[in-house]
Design an enzyme around this catalytic site. Sequence first.
Site, PDB file in Angstrom:
ATOM      1  N   ARG A 166      14.698  -6.833  -3.038  1.00 23.61           N
ATOM      2  CA  ARG A 166      14.508  -6.744  -1.596  1.00 23.61           C
ATOM      3  C   ARG A 166      13.376  -7.650  -1.111  1.00 23.61           C
ATOM      4  O   ARG A 166      13.308  -8.006   0.060  1.00 23.61           O
ATOM      5  CB  ARG A 166      14.211  -5.292  -1.204  1.00 23.61           C
ATOM      6  N   ASP A 195       5.501   2.887  -7.746  1.00 24.49           N
ATOM      7  CA  ASP A 195       6.926   2.531  -7.836  1.00 24.49           C
ATOM      8  C   ASP A 195       7.329   2.333  -9.298  1.00 24.49           C
ATOM      9  O   ASP A 195       8.004   1.362  -9.654  1.00 24.49           O
ATOM     10  CB  ASP A 195       7.204   1.266  -7.022  1.00 24.49           C
TER      11      ASP A 195
END
Length: 516
Positions: A227, A345
Amino acid sequence: MDLPYVFLAAVFVYCLPCGEGLKCFKCEECNRPGAKNETCEVDGGYCVSIIVRDKEKNKDGSIISGKTIDVISRRCRTKEDGFLNGKPLFCEIGADMKYKHNVRCCRTDYCNAVLPELMTDPDEITEEESDKGSEHMWIAFIVSLLAVICVAAIIILAFLCYKKKPRPYTPPPDQNVDTNPLMGSQPSSLKELYDFSLSGSGSGLPLLVQRTIARQIRLMEIIGKGRYGEVWRGNWRGENVAVKIFHSREERSWFREAEIYQTVMLRHENILGFIAADNKDNGTWTQLWLITDYYENSSLFDYLNRTTVTAVGMVTLAHSSACGMAHLHMEILGAQGKPAIAHRDLKSKNILVKNDGTCCIADLGLAVRHDTKLDKVDILPTDRVGTKRYMAPELLDETLNMEHFESFKRADVYAFGLVLWEIARRSSVGGIFEEYQLPYYDMVPSDPSLEDMRRVVCVEKQRPAIPNRWQNVEALRVMARLMKECWYANAAARLTALRIRKTLAALLEQEDIKRV
């Protein structure tokens, strides 16, 4: 109109006697409609023309508001008319009265055809002049307003252009560029770069050296997309490097990750090796580069999809990953100490597998640091969040205390427990193993929403299934116990990264595991 001829005595002048039979024009209000124009003859007298500024009237005699007219009269006057009480009157009018009326006296035949002049009233502004002044005022106002709007628009456009322009990368404040011994020479290998980084503050290379390296790299092939942008395999002086190229809209993520990688004393064998960061303008758009070590095994996600691992290989992957997480979480005290860092993350796609079968943690774009002096978390405002599938229960139900740094470390531990489950499934013992799957693969869709994960993890309190065969193998049994202790709904009950690392280190030392 009946003119007030009484004032005429003040405007006649004394004239010398004329010759016999002086002929003059004669009329009252000569320029009014219906006025009679005649002639007259006077002996020893003079001709007179008079102009009087009077209010304009309608046919019925009513005055027209705001309008004036110059009324003209012509007459014959004898010598006697020019005297009042035996005193001669001169044909002169005071300057302060000549804008109201004026008189001209002459003594040649029909000389009163010529009119005297009226001066303009200094205090009187005609309607036309007033309209013109008002019009000019509006024009000036509109021009001024347009000028202000144009200037404001230019300022706003300049500000927006400035904001869109990528900021030059700035090294951390502890970076001593001026006294850096590598500034005078070009490094010849990645080993030389690492040796210098480890011998200095441990916060990375000087800015100018980073830019020099970035401009010497040749991009070879694309090896991944996300992304944030793309990852390329690059070549620098015959050695492979990984080049993470961010979209221009992801400038904040690029800047943040480069900043975290250059934290003092962050360099560790189980943290992805940072080489350089630079922004490169190709004339059309700006590319944001982050240059790191390259590992051909790629991510742990890809590695586990391709192959199975032995019991030793499983524990090695898990232990080295735990070492990287423990180093991130650890605070190192000192004048050039390292703050505690939470990844935020952690997942198998953000852990890379090195050529020796160990792992290193990558992708620090969402990481946060703990300021112990202020007891604050330097979390930045961003639209990005961690991967939903790996989110801890307190993140899913939004009960995580954002002001408490330990909360972020505990969320990392939960995600690490899921990574341990992924590794253990691919452990081949006696030729038996499970196919690779993502956590909760059988409970949520392939691209789960926050609501999907909240229902499974928080409401139903489910966790990934533990196969029965794991209870028959010591290494898998320890791994199962570890991951369960990472999954507790109560974040305070979870293991710490240091405890996980020590447990896996002890497991790796066991002789039994080497025979499995």
